[in-house]
Every structure is written in C-alpha cells, then in structure tokens.
Design a protein around this motif. Structure first.
Motif, PDB file in Angstrom:
ATOM      1  N   LEU A  33       0.857  -1.182   0.000  1.00 20.79           N
ATOM      2  CA  LEU A  33       0.000   0.000   0.000  1.00 20.79           C
ATOM      3  C   LEU A  33       0.893   1.232   0.000  1.00 20.79           C
ATOM      4  N   PHE A  85       1.539   5.572  -0.350  1.00 24.81           N
ATOM      5  CA  PHE A  85       1.002   6.917  -0.152  1.00 24.81           C
ATOM      6  C   PHE A  85       1.929   7.944  -0.775  1.00 24.81           C
ATOM      7  N   VAL A 138      -3.000   7.384  -3.403  1.00 22.72           N
ATOM      8  CA  VAL A 138      -2.959   6.129  -2.668  1.00 22.72           C
ATOM      9  C   VAL A 138      -3.114   5.005  -3.685  1.00 22.72           C
ATOM     10  N   GLN A 191      -5.996   2.303  -7.490  1.00 24.82           N
ATOM     11  CA  GLN A 191      -5.382   3.579  -7.145  1.00 24.82           C
ATOM     12  C   GLN A 191      -6.448   4.661  -7.104  1.00 24.82           C
ATOM     13  N   VAL A 204      -6.516  11.788   2.515  1.00 27.45           N
ATOM     14  CA  VAL A 204      -5.765  10.533   2.456  1.00 27.45           C
ATOM     15  C   VAL A 204      -6.573   9.320   2.924  1.00 27.45           C
ATOM     16  N   LEU A 205      -7.339   9.432   3.978  1.00 26.87           N
ATOM     17  CA  LEU A 205      -8.086   8.256   4.446  1.00 26.87           C
ATOM     18  C   LEU A 205      -9.261   7.897   3.535  1.00 26.87           C
ATOM     19  N   THR A 231      -7.833   6.058   0.695  1.00 29.16           N
ATOM     20  CA  THR A 231      -7.422   4.701   1.085  1.00 29.16           C
ATOM     21  C   THR A 231      -8.607   3.744   1.044  1.00 29.16           C
ATOM     22  N   HIS A 232      -9.733   4.170   1.593  1.00 29.12           N
ATOM     23  CA  HIS A 232     -10.939   3.332   1.543  1.00 29.12           C
ATOM     24  C   HIS A 232     -11.365   3.066   0.100  1.00 29.12           C
ATOM     25  N   LEU A 290      -7.700  -4.243   4.490  1.00 24.65           N
ATOM     26  CA  LEU A 290      -6.512  -3.589   5.016  1.00 24.65           C
ATOM     27  C   LEU A 290      -5.588  -4.586   5.711  1.00 24.65           C
ATOM     28  N   VAL A 329       3.625  -1.136   4.038  1.00 26.16           N
ATOM     29  CA  VAL A 329       3.084   0.202   3.797  1.00 26.16           C
ATOM     30  C   VAL A 329       4.238   1.102   3.345  1.00 26.16           C
ATOM     31  N   ALA A 372       1.160   6.790   7.003  1.00 28.24           N
ATOM     32  CA  ALA A 372       1.700   5.472   6.653  1.00 28.24           C
ATOM     33  C   ALA A 372       2.284   4.768   7.865  1.00 28.24           C
TER      34      ALA A 372
END
Length: 354
Positions: A6, A8, A17, A34, A62-63, A66-67, A77, A83, A102
């Motif tokens: 994963l 960032f 991400v 992505q 960012v979160l 990520t989801h 996850l 990471v 991260a």
C-alpha cells in the motif's frame, strides 16, 4: 515471496494512494487499485502551490482515498504486507502527512514500512505500463522541479549523466505560461495554446544545446520569452501569443530530445524511459518517437494517468525494491522526511556488470 504493498504519495499538490501486488518470476508488480486527488483547483487562485494549504488538504483526503483503493481492489486492510510512503523530496509539511499516516497505519497493523524516493517512483513508473522497459536504459526525468538524465542499470543502480543548472523544463513551461497570462497549472495551458501557433514564429534560444555535456539550462529561455511577451502587451490579436507559446514549447522539446539522444549515444544504450509530469506533453512524445525510431531506439513512457504524482508509482517503487533486495522495510515507526534528497544517494554498493 509475494508482497501486497500500500503506497502513499503526498509530496506536493496531489494526494495519491495505491495498492500493488508483486508477481512471481520477476514480472513487474501489478496495480490492483489507485485513487488520486489533485489540488489544482484549490491552488489556482494563488497562481501556484501554497504549502500550508497543500498539507491541510492531504490530511482531509488521504483516508477516504485509502478506503476507495481498498474497495476498488477488493482487498482488506489486514491483507497489506508493507506500507510505503514518499519520504522525499518535496514540501516538508506535505511529506509529513503521508509519512505520519503510513507509519501510524503500519504500526496499527504491525506491518513494516518503507520510505520511497519520489523521483525513483517516477523513474520506475513505466513498469506499470502496457509496454514495460527492461534494464539497462537511459532515463529522462522531466517534472516541475527536476530535469535529469540518468543511466539506470537496475533498481538502486543510478548514474547521473546530466541535470539542469537552473530552471527545470517544467518550470520553464510554467513560468513562460505565466508570462503569457495563462492560468495555473501553466504547462498544460501553454501546450494547449501552442496547438494554435506557429513554432517557427520566434527564434528563441536553446541553452546548452551544443555545450558538449548533458546538462540543461532553461533560465535564459524564460528571459527571452519575457522579452517577447512584453512586446505583445496590449495587442488585440491572440495569434502572436499562440505563436510564442508554440515557439517556447518547440525550444524546450528540442533541447530535451537532442540531449536524450546524446545520452543514448554516450552510453551505447538503445532504450529510453521518459518519466515525470512533462513526459505527458504530446509534442515531446511525438518528437521523441520520431527521433528514436530513426535511431532504432525503443522509448517507453508511463501511462498518461501515471505521469503526474501518484500513489501507484510509490507503491511500485517499494515493491520493486523489495523484489530486488534493494530495500528493507522496517518496523521502526519513528519516521522522518527528506525535502531535499539526491537520487544517486540510493545507489547500491556495486553496479551490475555492464
């Protein structure tokens, strides 16, 4: 061994991400998902990137990104093995957002973490394309802040052949666009205007074109554009501005193409990789394709969506380092960032046999 990585990216004004999976048999890692958020609209009112605003926006994005990536890939996850994050170079505050997220995530999952060089991500990004390169090759790295020619013998084996001594090619595009009264980001705006212009209308300089080395300089070109742009102030016709945009683009592209060919001749290599945001410029691609075809040279680019900063290239670089044994992921979560970080500091002790 296979890794699910994963990655960032938060070095400047894009929050990226991505999730990549290494493959057996030495094949390039596979991109599973992505997501990218660009801050262009937010910074446009200021005519450039505002570092504090960039950092705050990375925190917001960012979160959710990520989801989104996990949903795209159908992975959980808890399946992530490593990471990765952009450690540098870039804006310090922006880098700290990605690094902090991260390392916190890796600590919560009890997974190792790996800091990645932003330019190495760009350099290796064509390995995610439909036509991936093979080592060794010459790389032309062209972005807003960097213009470099590198000899690349493998992951972690980088030899600097030449670089800009002042403005980068991307800066020349952006600053020239600003002189022509174009919006932000300037490079794409100048390229669009250039489509309607005559590239031979203005005899602009090609700095260091015949210098005998592989270095670049674009500050003198910017000054020449300023001189011509001032003469156009107040003119009712738009054609001269389009001509100046086309002539500016032609000057930058000619220097990039001819220096790249010189690097290939100097190294004896027959493969060229072009990476970085300026690598999306269609005139550069067209001229390089023609020139390389005449010389019997293979040229490789990232997919257009991967030319700008993105998480896929960071996850990819981490995965390729793990595959090559060139990088050690760590459970030391006391992170730092490197706003300035020369790429050749990544070199491994002994280069592959040439």
């Amino acid at each position: 061994m296979s890794w699910l990585v994963l990655g960032f990216e938060s070095s400047c004004d894009e929050t990226g991400v991505a999730l990549v999976q290494t493959q057996e048999g030495g094949a390039p890692p596979r991109l599973l998902g992505q997501a990218l958020h660009s801050q262009v609209a937010m910074h446009a009112d200021y005519g450039g990137v505002v570092p504090e605003l960039a950092s705050r926006d990375h925190i917001r994005r960012v979160l959710p990104l990520t989801h989104e990536v996990l949903a795209q890939s159908g992975r959980a996850l808890t399946e992530v093995d490593v990471v990765a994050f952009t450690r540098g170079p870039g804006l310090a505050g922006a880098l700290l957002v990605g690094a902090g997220v991260a390392c916190a995530l890796a600590a919560a999952l009890d997974r190792p973490v790996l800091g990645v060089h932003h330019l190495e991500g760009h350099l290796l990004s064509p390995f995610l394309s439909a036509d991936p390169p093979e080592f060794p090759f010459v790389a032309l790295l062209v972005s807003g802040g960097h213009t470099q020619l590198m000899r690349v013998d493998g992951v972690g084996y980088y030899e600097l052949l030449g670089e800009t001594i002042d403005d980068a090619a991307g800066e020349a595009f952006d600053k020239s666009a600003k002189l022509l009264g174009l919006g932000y980001p300037g490079g794409p705006a100048l390229a669009r205007l250039a489509d309607f212009g005559d590239a031979t209308a203005y005899a602009l300089p090609r700095p260091l074109l015949h210098s005998g080395d592989l270095n670049f300089s674009f500050a003198g070109l910017k000054t020449a554009v300023l001189t011509q742009a001032r003469k156009l102030e107040g003119l009712p016709c738009e054609q001269p501005r389009a001509d100046l945009a086309a002539s500016t683009q032609a000057a930058i592209v000619e220097v990039l193409v001819k220096k790249s060919l010189k690097a290939l001749a100097a190294t004896g290599l027959r493969r060229l990789v072009v990476a970085g945001g300026v690598g999306a410029n269609q005139q550069l691609r067209a001229d390089l394709n023609r020139a390389c075809a005449r010389q019997g040279v293979r040229v490789h680019y990232p997919e257009l969506a991967l030319c700008t900063d993105n998480g896929a290239m960071i996850a990819l670089a981490a995965a390729m380092r793990l595959q090559a044994g060139a990088g050690q992921a760590s459970r030391d979560y006391a992170f730092d960032v490197r706003p300035r970080w020369p790429l050749d500091e990544l070199n491994r002790e002994a280069a592959p046999t040439r």
